[in-house]
Enzyme design. Structure first.
Site, short mmCIF file in Angstrom:
data_model
loop_
_atom_site.label_atom_id
_atom_site.label_comp_id
_atom_site.label_asym_id
_atom_site.label_seq_id
_atom_site.Cartn_x
_atom_site.Cartn_y
_atom_site.Cartn_z
N HIS A 105 7.80 19.47 -12.73
CA HIS A 105 8.56 18.40 -13.37
C HIS A 105 9.83 18.08 -12.58
O HIS A 105 10.23 16.91 -12.47
CB HIS A 105 8.90 18.79 -14.81
N ASP A 132 8.00 8.48 -20.39
CA ASP A 132 8.35 8.60 -21.80
C ASP A 132 9.82 8.21 -21.98
O ASP A 132 10.52 7.88 -21.01
CB ASP A 132 8.06 10.01 -22.31
N TYR A 157 6.36 15.43 -21.30
CA TYR A 157 5.74 15.22 -19.99
C TYR A 157 4.79 14.03 -19.96
O TYR A 157 3.83 14.01 -19.19
CB TYR A 157 5.05 16.50 -19.50
N ALA A 158 5.05 13.02 -20.75
CA ALA A 158 4.24 11.80 -20.76
C ALA A 158 4.78 10.86 -19.68
O ALA A 158 5.44 9.87 -19.95
CB ALA A 158 4.28 11.14 -22.14
N ASN A 159 4.50 11.24 -18.44
CA ASN A 159 5.01 10.52 -17.28
C ASN A 159 3.94 10.49 -16.20
O ASN A 159 3.20 11.46 -16.03
CB ASN A 159 6.25 11.23 -16.70
N HIS A 185 0.84 -1.20 0.00
CA HIS A 185 0.00 0.00 0.00
C HIS A 185 0.87 1.25 0.00
O HIS A 185 1.79 1.37 0.80
CB HIS A 185 -0.92 -0.02 1.22
#
Length: 139
Positions: free
Chosen positions: A106, A28, A128-130, A20
Site C-alpha cells: 500500500h 476510495d 484498499y479499494a484502489n 500508452h
C-alpha cells in the site's frame, strides 16, 4: 451531447489524453492524493458512487493493459478483491487482450499515484479499494 459512455468532462478529458502506459487511479474516499496530481473528486457521500461502479464506467472508455493493486486488498477486503478480478476478467474478454494484474504494498501504491495522470476519488469506504489502471493501445 456526447454519445460516449463517460459524461463527466474531467474524466473524459483525462482518458482522451492518455498515451500508452500512462496511468489513472480510481480510489476510495480515504486514499491520500498528491497535490501535484489532478484530482477528480466524485465522492458525494459514503459509498456514492461506489468504487466498482467508477472502475466500470472508466474502463468502458479506457483501453487497459495492466492494473496495479495494493497487496493488502487480498487480506483486508477479499470480497471486493474477487469482484474486482472478475470485472477485470470481463474487461479482458471485451477488449480482446490480457490485462496484467500486479500487486505492490500500500505504501508503494501511494507513491505511484504521484505519477498518474489523474486520481478519480469515489465515495467507497472500504479498505484498499484502489486501482491504478495502465493505458494500452487499441491497435
Amino acid at each position: 451531447m456526447k454519445k460516449g459512455t463517460v459524461l463527466h468532462s474531467g474524466i473524459s478529458s483525462v482518458i482522451s489524453r492518455l498515451g500508452h502506459t500512462d496511468t489513472v487511479v480510481v480510489c476510495d474516499a480515504g486514499l491520500p492524493i498528491p497535490s501535484t496530481t489532478e484530482r477528480i473528486d466524485l465522492a458525494l457521500t459514503q459509498g456514492v458512487p461506489g468504487f466498482l461502479q467508477v472502475v466500470d464506467v472508466v474502463t468502458q472508455e479506457m483501453q487497459v493493459e495492466a492494473a496495479i493493486l495494493a497487496e493488502e486488498i487480498k487480506q483486508h477486503n477479499p470480497q471486493l478483491h474477487e469482484t474486482l478480478l472478475g470485472q477485470i476478467e470481463r474487461l479482458q474478454q471485451h477488449q480482446g487482450n490480457t490485462i496484467t494484474v500486479r500487486y505492490v504494498s500500500h505504501e508503494q501504491f501511494k507513491l505511484k499515484t504521484a505519477d498518474s495522470q489523474a486520481v478519480i476519488r469515489s465515495g467507497e469506504c472500504s479498505p484498499y479499494a484502489n486501482i491504478i489502471l495502465c493505458a494500452g493501445v487499441t491497435f
